[in-house]
Design a protein around this motif. Structure first.
Motif, PDB file in Angstrom:
ATOM      1  N   MET A   1     -12.236 120.911   8.459  1.00 28.54           N
ATOM      2  CA  MET A   1     -12.558 119.762   9.270  1.00 28.54           C
ATOM      3  C   MET A   1     -11.426 119.537  10.263  1.00 28.54           C
ATOM      4  SD  MET A   1     -13.330 115.735   8.370  1.00 28.54           S
ATOM      5  CE  MET A   1     -12.334 115.805   6.947  1.00 28.54           C
ATOM      6  N   HIS A   2     -11.774 118.971  11.409  1.00 32.90           N
ATOM      7  CA  HIS A   2     -10.816 118.654  12.469  1.00 32.90           C
ATOM      8  C   HIS A   2     -11.057 117.212  12.907  1.00 32.90           C
ATOM      9  CE1 HIS A   2      -7.910 120.264  15.368  1.00 32.90           C
ATOM     10  NE2 HIS A   2      -8.394 119.339  16.177  1.00 32.90           N
ATOM     11  N   LYS A   3      -9.980 116.457  13.086  1.00 36.39           N
ATOM     12  CA  LYS A   3     -10.101 115.057  13.489  1.00 36.39           C
ATOM     13  C   LYS A   3      -9.524 114.822  14.864  1.00 36.39           C
ATOM     14  CE  LYS A   3     -10.345 112.011   9.569  1.00 36.39           C
ATOM     15  NZ  LYS A   3      -9.817 110.811   8.955  1.00 36.39           N
ATOM     16  N   ILE A   4     -10.161 113.915  15.587  1.00 35.74           N
ATOM     17  CA  ILE A   4      -9.597 113.332  16.794  1.00 35.74           C
ATOM     18  C   ILE A   4      -9.401 111.858  16.470  1.00 35.74           C
ATOM     19  CG2 ILE A   4      -9.960 112.722  19.211  1.00 35.74           C
ATOM     20  CD1 ILE A   4     -11.629 115.269  19.498  1.00 35.74           C
ATOM     21  N   VAL A   5      -8.199 111.369  16.694  1.00 35.04           N
ATOM     22  CA  VAL A   5      -7.865 109.973  16.443  1.00 35.04           C
ATOM     23  C   VAL A   5      -7.385 109.376  17.758  1.00 35.04           C
ATOM     24  CG1 VAL A   5      -6.318 108.400  15.216  1.00 35.04           C
ATOM     25  CG2 VAL A   5      -7.279 110.378  14.035  1.00 35.04           C
ATOM     26  N   VAL A   6      -7.901 108.196  18.094  1.00 36.73           N
ATOM     27  CA  VAL A   6      -7.472 107.488  19.297  1.00 36.73           C
ATOM     28  C   VAL A   6      -6.884 106.152  18.858  1.00 36.73           C
ATOM     29  CG1 VAL A   6      -8.131 106.596  21.561  1.00 36.73           C
ATOM     30  CG2 VAL A   6      -9.338 108.583  20.604  1.00 36.73           C
ATOM     31  N   LEU A   7      -5.638 105.911  19.255  1.00 37.94           N
ATOM     32  CA  LEU A   7      -4.944 104.663  18.967  1.00 37.94           C
ATOM     33  C   LEU A   7      -4.843 103.854  20.248  1.00 37.94           C
ATOM     34  CD1 LEU A   7      -2.064 106.259  16.894  1.00 37.94           C
ATOM     35  CD2 LEU A   7      -3.937 104.872  15.980  1.00 37.94           C
ATOM     36  N   TYR A   8      -5.203 102.587  20.166  1.00 40.33           N
ATOM     37  CA  TYR A   8      -5.186 101.718  21.336  1.00 40.33           C
ATOM     38  C   TYR A   8      -4.134 100.631  21.189  1.00 40.33           C
ATOM     39  CZ  TYR A   8      -9.788 103.719  22.329  1.00 40.33           C
ATOM     40  OH  TYR A   8     -10.827 104.568  22.598  1.00 40.33           O
ATOM     41  N   PRO A   9      -3.143 100.581  22.093  1.00 40.37           N
ATOM     42  CA  PRO A   9      -2.213  99.458  22.110  1.00 40.37           C
ATOM     43  C   PRO A   9      -2.944  98.167  22.494  1.00 40.37           C
ATOM     44  CG  PRO A   9      -1.307 101.330  23.305  1.00 40.37           C
ATOM     45  CD  PRO A   9      -2.758 101.631  23.037  1.00 40.37           C
ATOM     46  N   GLU A  55     -14.758 113.095  13.451  1.00 38.84           N
ATOM     47  CA  GLU A  55     -14.642 114.307  12.638  1.00 38.84           C
ATOM     48  C   GLU A  55     -15.549 115.403  13.188  1.00 38.84           C
ATOM     49  OE1 GLU A  55     -15.492 113.273   8.581  1.00 38.84           O
ATOM     50  OE2 GLU A  55     -13.773 111.929   8.469  1.00 38.84           O
ATOM     51  N   PHE A  56     -14.992 116.600  13.253  1.00 41.36           N
ATOM     52  CA  PHE A  56     -15.696 117.784  13.742  1.00 41.36           C
ATOM     53  C   PHE A  56     -15.503 118.919  12.739  1.00 41.36           C
ATOM     54  CE2 PHE A  56     -14.587 115.118  17.267  1.00 41.36           C
ATOM     55  CZ  PHE A  56     -15.709 115.136  18.072  1.00 41.36           C
ATOM     56  N   ASP A  57     -16.337 119.937  12.825  1.00 41.95           N
ATOM     57  CA  ASP A  57     -16.224 121.060  11.898  1.00 41.95           C
ATOM     58  C   ASP A  57     -14.882 121.768  12.003  1.00 41.95           C
ATOM     59  OD1 ASP A  57     -18.711 120.649  10.760  1.00 41.95           O
ATOM     60  OD2 ASP A  57     -19.722 122.122  12.038  1.00 41.95           O
ATOM     61  N   ALA A  59     -11.467 122.949  15.159  1.00 39.23           N
ATOM     62  CA  ALA A  59     -10.817 122.687  16.446  1.00 39.23           C
ATOM     63  C   ALA A  59     -11.694 123.131  17.616  1.00 39.23           C
ATOM     64  CB  ALA A  59      -9.463 123.388  16.502  1.00 39.23           C
ATOM     65  N   GLU A  60     -12.411 124.224  17.449  1.00 38.88           N
ATOM     66  CA  GLU A  60     -13.268 124.716  18.521  1.00 38.88           C
ATOM     67  C   GLU A  60     -14.392 123.723  18.820  1.00 38.88           C
ATOM     68  OE1 GLU A  60     -12.336 126.605  15.835  1.00 38.88           O
ATOM     69  OE2 GLU A  60     -10.832 127.753  16.935  1.00 38.88           O
ATOM     70  N   ALA A  61     -14.982 123.150  17.769  1.00 43.17           N
ATOM     71  CA  ALA A  61     -16.052 122.167  17.958  1.00 43.17           C
ATOM     72  C   ALA A  61     -15.514 120.900  18.620  1.00 43.17           C
ATOM     73  CB  ALA A  61     -16.708 121.828  16.614  1.00 43.17           C
ATOM     74  N   ALA A  62     -14.326 120.471  18.226  1.00 44.69           N
ATOM     75  CA  ALA A  62     -13.717 119.288  18.842  1.00 44.69           C
ATOM     76  C   ALA A  62     -13.417 119.547  20.314  1.00 44.69           C
ATOM     77  CB  ALA A  62     -12.449 118.889  18.099  1.00 44.69           C
ATOM     78  N   GLY A  63     -12.853 120.708  20.614  1.00 43.09           N
ATOM     79  CA  GLY A  63     -12.542 121.058  21.999  1.00 43.09           C
ATOM     80  C   GLY A  63     -13.788 121.158  22.856  1.00 43.09           C
ATOM     81  N   ALA A  64     -14.832 121.760  22.304  1.00 45.79           N
ATOM     82  CA  ALA A  64     -16.094 121.881  23.044  1.00 45.79           C
ATOM     83  C   ALA A  64     -16.703 120.504  23.291  1.00 45.79           C
ATOM     84  CB  ALA A  64     -17.071 122.767  22.273  1.00 45.79           C
ATOM     85  N   VAL A  88      -4.043 109.752  22.061  1.00 49.81           N
ATOM     86  CA  VAL A  88      -5.020 110.638  21.421  1.00 49.81           C
ATOM     87  C   VAL A  88      -4.275 111.684  20.593  1.00 49.81           C
ATOM     88  CG1 VAL A  88      -6.907 112.268  21.789  1.00 49.81           C
ATOM     89  CG2 VAL A  88      -6.620 110.315  23.347  1.00 49.81           C
ATOM     90  N   LEU A  89      -4.699 111.808  19.338  1.00 50.31           N
ATOM     91  CA  LEU A  89      -4.161 112.815  18.427  1.00 50.31           C
ATOM     92  C   LEU A  89      -5.320 113.684  17.964  1.00 50.31           C
ATOM     93  CD1 LEU A  89      -2.178 110.361  16.132  1.00 50.31           C
ATOM     94  CD2 LEU A  89      -1.250 111.643  18.060  1.00 50.31           C
ATOM     95  N   ASP A  90      -5.071 114.961  17.777  1.00 52.08           N
ATOM     96  CA  ASP A  90      -6.086 115.772  17.113  1.00 52.08           C
ATOM     97  C   ASP A  90      -5.385 116.772  16.220  1.00 52.08           C
ATOM     98  OD1 ASP A  90      -6.873 118.752  18.372  1.00 52.08           O
ATOM     99  OD2 ASP A  90      -5.739 117.490  19.755  1.00 52.08           O
ATOM    100  N   TYR A  91      -6.043 117.049  15.079  1.00 55.04           N
ATOM    101  CA  TYR A  91      -5.393 117.882  14.067  1.00 55.04           C
ATOM    102  C   TYR A  91      -6.404 118.394  13.068  1.00 55.04           C
ATOM    103  CZ  TYR A  91      -5.730 113.401  11.674  1.00 55.04           C
ATOM    104  OH  TYR A  91      -6.188 112.221  11.148  1.00 55.04           O
ATOM    105  N   PRO A  92      -6.094 119.546  12.468  1.00 57.56           N
ATOM    106  CA  PRO A  92      -6.927 120.026  11.377  1.00 57.56           C
ATOM    107  C   PRO A  92      -6.592 119.224  10.113  1.00 57.56           C
ATOM    108  CG  PRO A  92      -5.130 121.552  11.737  1.00 57.56           C
ATOM    109  CD  PRO A  92      -5.027 120.492  12.802  1.00 57.56           C
TER     110      PRO A  92
END
Length: 96
Positions: A1-9, A55-57, A59-64, A88-92
């Protein structure tokens, strides 16, 4: 799994952020291709006002997803509500 997390000040207008985010931005994000799950909160401790997780399958799916027309629309929409910007953070995801 791969996550993208967005933090907002903290935004200039918290009520306007919440209204726009829930009524306009989240429906855009829900259209990201390959998005398996998403969640958000306005109850964040520390230096941030809000958080979003997608959540994405892999890194390739997140990037696409982010390179797709839907992903470009999501990214272009951020200045419409996030007056404090976004981190923005992204990580496996690793499971022990």
């Amino acid at each position: 799994m791969h996550k993208i997390v967005v933090l907002y000040p903290e935004p200039a207008d918290a009520a306007a952020f919440k209204e726009y985010y829930e009524s306009t931005h989240l429906p855009l994000a829900a259209k990201l291709p390959g998005l398996r799950a998403m969640r958000y909160s306005f109850d964040v401790s520390g230096d941030y006002f809000a958080i979003w997780e997608g959540e994405f399958d892999d890194a390739e799916a997140a990037g696409a997803a982010m390179a797709s027309p839907e992903g470009q629309a999501v990214q272009a929409d951020v200045p419409n509500y996030a007056t404090g910007g976004a981190v923005v953070l992204d990580y496996p995801v690793r499971v022990p």
